[in-house]
Write a protein that holds these residues in place. Structure first.
Motif, PDB file in Angstrom:
ATOM      1  N   VAL A 296       0.805  -1.101   0.105  1.00  0.00           N
ATOM      2  CA  VAL A 296       0.018  -0.018   0.059  1.00  0.00           C
ATOM      3  C   VAL A 296       0.773   1.061  -0.209  1.00  0.00           C
ATOM      4  O   VAL A 296       1.842   1.544   0.697  1.00  0.00           O
ATOM      5  CB  VAL A 296      -1.129   0.086   1.136  1.00  0.00           C
ATOM      6  N   ARG A 297       0.539   2.247  -0.877  1.00  0.00           N
ATOM      7  CA  ARG A 297       1.301   3.481  -0.769  1.00  0.00           C
ATOM      8  C   ARG A 297       0.277   4.423  -0.863  1.00  0.00           C
ATOM      9  O   ARG A 297      -0.632   4.295  -1.356  1.00  0.00           O
ATOM     10  CB  ARG A 297       2.096   3.578  -2.291  1.00  0.00           C
ATOM     11  N   THR A 298       0.599   5.348  -0.221  1.00  0.00           N
ATOM     12  CA  THR A 298      -0.311   6.439  -0.094  1.00  0.00           C
ATOM     13  C   THR A 298       0.447   7.864  -0.326  1.00  0.00           C
ATOM     14  O   THR A 298       1.445   8.008  -0.143  1.00  0.00           O
ATOM     15  CB  THR A 298      -1.059   6.925   1.495  1.00  0.00           C
ATOM     16  N   ARG A 299      -0.293   8.796  -0.813  1.00  0.00           N
ATOM     17  CA  ARG A 299       0.168  10.271  -1.104  1.00  0.00           C
ATOM     18  C   ARG A 299      -1.118  11.130  -0.936  1.00  0.00           C
ATOM     19  O   ARG A 299      -2.175  10.932  -1.011  1.00  0.00           O
ATOM     20  CB  ARG A 299       0.620  10.331  -2.507  1.00  0.00           C
ATOM     21  N   ILE A 300      -0.874  12.383  -0.544  1.00  0.00           N
ATOM     22  CA  ILE A 300      -1.853  13.383  -0.332  1.00  0.00           C
ATOM     23  C   ILE A 300      -1.888  14.295  -1.696  1.00  0.00           C
ATOM     24  O   ILE A 300      -0.980  14.986  -1.810  1.00  0.00           O
ATOM     25  CB  ILE A 300      -1.586  14.300   0.818  1.00  0.00           C
ATOM     26  N   ALA A 301      -2.933  14.328  -2.411  1.00  0.00           N
ATOM     27  CA  ALA A 301      -3.121  15.142  -3.635  1.00  0.00           C
ATOM     28  C   ALA A 301      -3.544  16.568  -3.056  1.00  0.00           C
ATOM     29  O   ALA A 301      -4.627  16.724  -2.470  1.00  0.00           O
ATOM     30  CB  ALA A 301      -3.986  14.722  -4.592  1.00  0.00           C
ATOM     31  N   MET A 302      -2.792  17.664  -3.600  1.00  0.00           N
ATOM     32  CA  MET A 302      -3.258  19.084  -3.122  1.00  0.00           C
ATOM     33  C   MET A 302      -4.848  19.431  -3.895  1.00  0.00           C
ATOM     34  O   MET A 302      -4.799  19.129  -4.855  1.00  0.00           O
ATOM     35  CB  MET A 302      -2.213  20.039  -3.362  1.00  0.00           C
ATOM     36  N   GLY A 303      -5.493  20.213  -3.048  1.00  0.00           N
ATOM     37  CA  GLY A 303      -6.863  20.781  -3.760  1.00  0.00           C
ATOM     38  C   GLY A 303      -6.453  21.784  -4.601  1.00  0.00           C
ATOM     39  O   GLY A 303      -5.700  22.439  -4.387  1.00  0.00           O
ATOM     40  N   GLU A 304      -7.444  21.891  -5.551  1.00  0.00           N
ATOM     41  CA  GLU A 304      -7.560  22.959  -6.510  1.00  0.00           C
ATOM     42  C   GLU A 304      -7.511  24.316  -5.881  1.00  0.00           C
ATOM     43  O   GLU A 304      -8.623  24.386  -5.359  1.00  0.00           O
ATOM     44  CB  GLU A 304      -8.132  22.762  -7.649  1.00  0.00           C
ATOM     45  N   THR A 305      -6.669  25.401  -6.249  1.00  0.00           N
ATOM     46  CA  THR A 305      -6.787  26.633  -5.825  1.00  0.00           C
ATOM     47  C   THR A 305      -7.493  27.485  -6.891  1.00  0.00           C
ATOM     48  O   THR A 305      -7.089  27.134  -8.137  1.00  0.00           O
ATOM     49  CB  THR A 305      -5.635  27.356  -5.144  1.00  0.00           C
ATOM     50  N   LYS A 306      -8.369  28.509  -6.821  1.00  0.00           N
ATOM     51  CA  LYS A 306      -8.844  29.382  -7.749  1.00  0.00           C
ATOM     52  C   LYS A 306      -9.196  30.762  -7.078  1.00  0.00           C
ATOM     53  O   LYS A 306      -9.515  30.739  -6.039  1.00  0.00           O
ATOM     54  CB  LYS A 306     -10.315  28.493  -8.190  1.00  0.00           C
ATOM     55  N   ARG A 307      -8.534  31.747  -8.103  1.00  0.00           N
ATOM     56  CA  ARG A 307      -8.931  33.077  -7.854  1.00  0.00           C
ATOM     57  C   ARG A 307     -10.283  33.650  -8.167  1.00  0.00           C
ATOM     58  O   ARG A 307     -10.447  33.466  -9.673  1.00  0.00           O
ATOM     59  CB  ARG A 307      -7.760  33.897  -8.096  1.00  0.00           C
ATOM     60  N   ASP A 308     -11.238  34.352  -7.434  1.00  0.00           N
ATOM     61  CA  ASP A 308     -12.393  34.824  -8.015  1.00  0.00           C
ATOM     62  C   ASP A 308     -11.867  36.092  -8.985  1.00  0.00           C
ATOM     63  O   ASP A 308     -11.136  36.995  -8.664  1.00  0.00           O
ATOM     64  CB  ASP A 308     -13.156  35.115  -6.764  1.00  0.00           C
TER      65      ASP A 308
ATOM     66  N   GLY B 214     -11.416  38.816  -6.328  1.00  0.00           N
ATOM     67  CA  GLY B 214      -9.952  38.813  -6.020  1.00  0.00           C
ATOM     68  C   GLY B 214      -9.472  37.729  -4.963  1.00  0.00           C
ATOM     69  O   GLY B 214      -8.316  37.246  -4.641  1.00  0.00           O
ATOM     70  N   TYR B 215     -10.728  37.043  -4.184  1.00  0.00           N
ATOM     71  CA  TYR B 215     -10.244  36.158  -3.132  1.00  0.00           C
ATOM     72  C   TYR B 215     -10.045  34.977  -3.592  1.00  0.00           C
ATOM     73  O   TYR B 215     -10.446  34.594  -4.862  1.00  0.00           O
ATOM     74  CB  TYR B 215     -11.430  36.248  -2.161  1.00  0.00           C
ATOM     75  N   ILE B 216      -9.130  34.148  -2.785  1.00  0.00           N
ATOM     76  CA  ILE B 216      -8.798  32.865  -3.180  1.00  0.00           C
ATOM     77  C   ILE B 216      -9.506  31.827  -2.620  1.00  0.00           C
ATOM     78  O   ILE B 216      -9.769  31.930  -1.424  1.00  0.00           O
ATOM     79  CB  ILE B 216      -7.164  32.544  -3.207  1.00  0.00           C
ATOM     80  N   THR B 217     -10.037  30.671  -3.118  1.00  0.00           N
ATOM     81  CA  THR B 217     -10.685  29.632  -2.665  1.00  0.00           C
ATOM     82  C   THR B 217      -9.959  28.318  -2.984  1.00  0.00           C
ATOM     83  O   THR B 217      -9.134  28.096  -4.164  1.00  0.00           O
ATOM     84  CB  THR B 217     -12.089  29.293  -3.285  1.00  0.00           C
ATOM     85  N   LYS B 218      -9.750  27.544  -2.058  1.00  0.00           N
ATOM     86  CA  LYS B 218      -9.024  26.010  -2.284  1.00  0.00           C
ATOM     87  C   LYS B 218     -10.054  25.031  -1.870  1.00  0.00           C
ATOM     88  O   LYS B 218     -10.720  24.869  -0.801  1.00  0.00           O
ATOM     89  CB  LYS B 218      -7.733  26.043  -1.325  1.00  0.00           C
ATOM     90  N   LYS B 219     -10.044  24.001  -2.963  1.00  0.00           N
ATOM     91  CA  LYS B 219     -10.808  22.822  -2.463  1.00  0.00           C
ATOM     92  C   LYS B 219      -9.934  21.861  -1.652  1.00  0.00           C
ATOM     93  O   LYS B 219      -8.875  21.984  -1.359  1.00  0.00           O
ATOM     94  CB  LYS B 219     -10.944  21.901  -3.791  1.00  0.00           C
ATOM     95  N   ASP B 220     -10.661  20.918  -0.957  1.00  0.00           N
ATOM     96  CA  ASP B 220     -10.047  20.082   0.200  1.00  0.00           C
ATOM     97  C   ASP B 220      -8.980  19.188  -0.471  1.00  0.00           C
ATOM     98  O   ASP B 220      -9.089  18.780  -1.462  1.00  0.00           O
ATOM     99  CB  ASP B 220     -10.957  19.192   0.927  1.00  0.00           C
TER     100      ASP B 220
END
Length: 150
Positions: A67-79, A83-89
């Motif tokens: 078993v191998r695990t990794r953490i994938a970063m959530g997508e970031t998006k600027r409005d 101009g505020y930044i949102t990030k998915k989990d």
């Protein structure tokens, strides 16, 4: 969803409850080509590789080699407007390797839909071919453009 924490001590000899962890696993289609004996899961962030292995071996009785695990970063998006930044989990991915003789093929849930779409495309191609035959047949009729040659 209710939490599954072990209850706090209560007087009077209450009935003991079984502790069920808040773990979950979701089978996902891999984005890159993988060997047939590797399966990809999206798992709870609290799960370790040992939890994933014991989960699959004890509950589903799957022989797990690695078993191998990794953490994938959530997508970031600027409005664009404010101009505020949102990030998915973030998502934890577990790559489970089965023995060599085992293989896993991702199930095709939408085979009926694909067959129906292929049948519609086939009928569309047939109608296009029929229209071409009609045009070719009527190309040499007198009184239509293309009848005479210059």
């Amino acid at each position: 969803m209710s939490t599954r924490w072990y209850p706090i001590y209560q007087r009077g000899n209450p009935q003991l409850r079984v502790f069920l962890p808040n773990f979950w696993m979701k089978l996902i289609r891999p984005t890159e080509e993988q060997p047939p004996n590797v399966v990809t899961f999206s798992v709870s962030m609290e799960m370790t590789k040992y939890d994933v292995r014991s989960y699959l071996e004890k509950i589903y009785k799957l022989p797990v080699v690695d078993v191998r695990t990794r953490i994938a970063m959530g997508e970031t998006k600027r409005d664009q407007t404010y101009g505020y930044i949102t990030k998915k989990d973030d998502v934890k991915l577990a790559y489970v390797t089965l023995p060599r003789e085992e293989s896993f093929v991702f199930p095709d849930f939408f085979s009926e839909k694909a067959e129906k779409q292929a049948k519609e495309e086939k009928s569309l191609d047939e109608s296009k071919a029929g229209f071409r035959r009609f045009l070719d047949r009527n190309k040499k009729r007198p009184g239509t453009p293309g009848w005479f040659s210059i």
